[in-house]
Design an enzyme around this catalytic site. Structure first.
Site, PDB file in Angstrom:
ATOM      1  N   MET A   1      -5.112  -6.536   6.996  1.00  0.00           N
ATOM      2  CA  MET A   1      -5.179  -5.162   7.522  1.00  0.00           C
ATOM      3  C   MET A   1      -6.341  -5.018   8.509  1.00  0.00           C
ATOM      4  O   MET A   1      -6.227  -4.322   9.524  1.00  0.00           O
ATOM      5  CB  MET A   1      -5.351  -4.167   6.369  1.00  0.00           C
TER       6      MET A   1
ATOM      7  N   CYS B   1       0.826  -1.215   0.000  1.00  0.00           N
ATOM      8  CA  CYS B   1       0.000   0.000   0.000  1.00  0.00           C
ATOM      9  C   CYS B   1       0.854   1.257   0.000  1.00  0.00           C
ATOM     10  O   CYS B   1       0.386   2.326  -0.382  1.00  0.00           O
ATOM     11  CB  CYS B   1      -0.951   0.005   1.192  1.00  0.00           C
ATOM     12  N   ASN B   2       2.116   1.142   0.419  1.00  0.00           N
ATOM     13  CA  ASN B   2       2.968   2.331   0.520  1.00  0.00           C
ATOM     14  C   ASN B   2       4.109   2.380  -0.476  1.00  0.00           C
ATOM     15  O   ASN B   2       4.868   3.347  -0.496  1.00  0.00           O
ATOM     16  CB  ASN B   2       3.557   2.442   1.933  1.00  0.00           C
ATOM     17  N   ARG B   3       4.267   1.342  -1.298  1.00  0.00           N
ATOM     18  CA  ARG B   3       5.389   1.347  -2.231  1.00  0.00           C
ATOM     19  C   ARG B   3       5.151   0.418  -3.418  1.00  0.00           C
ATOM     20  O   ARG B   3       4.402  -0.562  -3.327  1.00  0.00           O
ATOM     21  CB  ARG B   3       6.690   0.963  -1.524  1.00  0.00           C
TER      22      ARG B   3
ATOM     23  N   GLY C   1     -14.107  -5.183   4.559  1.00  0.00           N
ATOM     24  CA  GLY C   1     -12.947  -6.025   4.299  1.00  0.00           C
ATOM     25  C   GLY C   1     -12.664  -6.916   5.482  1.00  0.00           C
ATOM     26  O   GLY C   1     -12.998  -6.563   6.638  1.00  0.00           O
ATOM     27  N   ALA C   2     -12.042  -8.085   5.221  1.00  0.00           N
ATOM     28  CA  ALA C   2     -11.767  -9.014   6.325  1.00  0.00           C
ATOM     29  C   ALA C   2     -10.396  -9.665   6.166  1.00  0.00           C
ATOM     30  O   ALA C   2     -10.189 -10.805   6.565  1.00  0.00           O
ATOM     31  CB  ALA C   2     -12.861 -10.091   6.382  1.00  0.00           C
TER      32      ALA C   2
ATOM     33  N   SER D   1       9.546   2.572   6.243  1.00  0.00           N
ATOM     34  CA  SER D   1       8.088   2.446   6.301  1.00  0.00           C
ATOM     35  C   SER D   1       7.434   3.757   6.703  1.00  0.00           C
ATOM     36  O   SER D   1       8.054   4.593   7.365  1.00  0.00           O
ATOM     37  CB  SER D   1       7.684   1.359   7.306  1.00  0.00           C
TER      38      SER D   1
ATOM     39  N   GLU E   1       7.252  -0.918  11.803  1.00  0.00           N
ATOM     40  CA  GLU E   1       6.097  -1.835  11.627  1.00  0.00           C
ATOM     41  C   GLU E   1       6.564  -3.160  11.042  1.00  0.00           C
ATOM     42  O   GLU E   1       7.531  -3.230  10.276  1.00  0.00           O
ATOM     43  CB  GLU E   1       5.016  -1.168  10.765  1.00  0.00           C
ATOM     44  N   GLY E   2       5.869  -4.235  11.396  1.00  0.00           N
ATOM     45  CA  GLY E   2       6.326  -5.581  11.052  1.00  0.00           C
ATOM     46  C   GLY E   2       5.780  -6.149   9.759  1.00  0.00           C
ATOM     47  O   GLY E   2       6.331  -7.115   9.234  1.00  0.00           O
TER      48      GLY E   2
END
Length: 569
Positions: free
Chosen positions: A318, A169-171, A314-315, A228, A233-234
């Protein structure tokens, strides 16, 4: 008349040069794909995509016919024009040839001592939350199920020996190995243009390009959580691990270099989290989203967080992280979970026996949104689930906060234009993230020292790859000598029992192994400087009279050749 005759050859020469200049400029303008060919042909160092040949027109030369030519008779003019046309025709033929010329890619460099191909350089091209907005990142996002197939597509491109894709989601990042950076980057830019639907002019301001040391450092920083959005964050470590798994399986696009690098990245990420305090109390993107809603709810909705009805669309993973955080806060229960199928929701419900959940399928989504105060979205949908049009088509009588942690986005950018609706996306989490980052600066500095040491180890290992053929030859030469001496002593040994012969065989092998252990360990020892590796190879080569090292090459041109051999078999 004599003056005209003597000036004619000069004029022809001037016109020829003018034609050459004009045609070469047109040639470069129309043959960008043939840049390596032109650079080699005309002795130029390098031609960038926008470069032109800087040829100057001779003094006094203009595009119109020189005045002195006007004094020639018609026959002389025709001959002059005919000669110029002939020169232009020849240049047009050259231009046509160059336009259809396949770009010349650099040959794989070889070690000057052994002649074996050297391993390619590591590169990364991509964009992240540091360089691009989510509106750009979502255009390049690739689901994990497609990472392997897209990497294989890249691996087939000329100039790329190994490839891997990391998309979160970030890269969005492409890691690859190549000896020919310029051509490989050109191929990759076309791939990114095709994937995103954006032009290179729109993409370039958002992209970063790293190679060698910087590319290696970037990957290790990513796996360690230093790069990150939420430091420490893991989840990113799991994603790097998955990228390594895709690249290293039988159909993957990793070779020796990326395989080793990603293994080091995963190990470094684990070590940093174990040996520093970087992950203590660290928040994930999901928990940062929950914290953001806590911070903003009173100002945006005019109610307290503990009174807000919460729905989650969503499930997946995340959502699991989001529920974990919400369960530790004053969040109002039940949490209303909305998903396409019930199986994932039920599994999520089983994970949290102490959390009250209400499960709903997508056909109930608008009923739940109508009742909710805060809605979190985290699905794999490629198109927005909520936007201005459908929010206005489903009116409500109270304010609504939307918090979207998906890429591509689940909440359209125009949703905030709806009266009474506040919308947040991943990039809006930075207010929470900055507070988290300040607490972890000491751990970041510790992690950076670890990363530097791992980079040195990897670079040393990569340099030592060229020693593999020499090590193999040392073993083979030792075995040849041993076998020859045993044959010379065959008459003496013939009277021995089989058990005694086996003992002799074992003892002689041990002697050879112990004699060669020192030189082989010396060759394997990583070196930071390339010249040191070549010096070691040269020394061992002369000392043990090793010849024909090229016949023992183990390091090929990458995984592509391995696959071809498998298919041929």
């Amino acid at each position: 008349m004599m003056h005209r005759a003597s000036s004619c050859p000069f004029l022809l020469a001037v016109l020829a040069v003018a034609a050459l200049c004009a045609t070469l400029n047109a040639l470069v303008d129309h043959t960008q794909r043939a840049r390596p060919y032109l650079a080699a042909s005309y002795g130029l160092k390098q031609l960038s995509p926008s470069s032109r040949l800087q040829l100057t027109r001779p003094a006094g030369m203009t595009r119109s016919l020189p005045s002195c030519l006007r004094g020639l008779n018609s026959a002389e003019r025709r001959r002059s024009r005919s000669r110029v046309a002939e020169l232009q025709g020849n240049m047009e033929l050259l231009m046509h040839t160059a336009q259809n010329q396949v770009p010349v890619f650099q040959a794989t460099p070889k070690c000057p001592v052994t002649g074996i191909p050297l391993p390619g350089n590591v590169h990364v091209v991509g964009l992240s939350h540091n360089t691009a907005d989510v509106s750009v990142r979502e255009k390049l996002a690739i689901p994990e199920a497609e990472w392997k197939a897209q990497a294989a597509r890249l691996n087939e491109m000329p100039g790329i020996d190994e490839a891997g894709i990391l998309s979160t989601c970030n890269r969005f990042e492409v890691y690859y190995v190549s000896h020919d950076t310029d051509n490989a980057n050109e191929q990759l830019l076309r791939f990114l243009e095709s994937k995103s639907g954006l032009s290179s002019n729109d993409l370039m301001p958002n992209l970063f390009f790293h190679d060698g040391y910087e590319a290696i450092k970037h990957l290790l920083s990513v796996s360690s959580g230093l790069d990150s959005l939420v430091v420490g964050e893991g989840q990113i470590l799991s994603q790097v691990k998955n990228c390594a798994a895709h690249g290293q399986d039988q159909e993957g696009s990793f070779g020796k270099v990326l395989g080793k690098l990603f293994n080091i990245a995963v190990a470094t990420g684990k070590r940093v989290r174990t040996e520093t305090g970087i992950s203590k109390g660290a928040v994930s993107v999901s928990s940062a989203a929950a914290q953001l809603s806590e911070m903003k709810v009173e100002g945006d909705l005019g109610i307290k967080f503990e009174d807000a009805r919460i729905a989650i669309v969503g499930a997946g993973e995340m959502t699991r992280l989001l529920v974990t955080h919400l369960a530790s806060t004053r969040a109002k229960q039940p949490l209303h979970i909305i998903n396409r199928g019930r199986e994932r929701m039920e599994k999520l419900n089983d994970m949290f026996p102490d959390v009250d959940m209400s499960l709903h399928t997508l056909d109930e989504m608008w009923d739940q949104i109508k009742e909710a105060d805060i809605v979190f979205t985290s699905t794999f949908s490629k198109d927005p689930l909520l936007d201005k049009a459908n929010l206005e088509a489903n009116p409500r009588d109270k304010k609504l906060m939307l918090v979207d942690i998906s890429v591509p986005v689940n909440v359209g950018y125009d949703a905030k234009d709806v009266e009474g609706v506040t919308a947040y996306h991943v990039d809006d989490l930075k207010e929470v993230v900055e507070k988290n980052k300040e607490k972890r600066m000491a751990a970041v500095r510790e992690a950076e020292v670890m990363i530097e040491n791992e980079i040195k180890e990897f670079e040393g290992w990569k340099q030592s790859l060229r020693c593999i053929p020499a090590i193999k030859m040392l073993r083979e030469k030792g075995e040849v000598i041993r076998q020859k001496e045993l044959q010379n002593a065959e008459k003496i040994l013939s009277g021995l029992s089989q058990k005694e012969k086996d003992t002799v065989d074992r003892v002689t092998k041990g002697i050879i192994n112990k004699l060669l252990h020192g030189p082989m360990a010396h060759l394997r020892d990583p070196e930071e400087v390339s010249d040191r590796v070549e010096y070691k190879l040269e020394t061992v080569q002369k000392m043990f009279q090793l010849t024909d090292l090229e016949a023992h090459i183990l390091l090929g041109d990458g995984k592509k050749k391995k696959k071809k051999k498998k298919q041929a078999a």
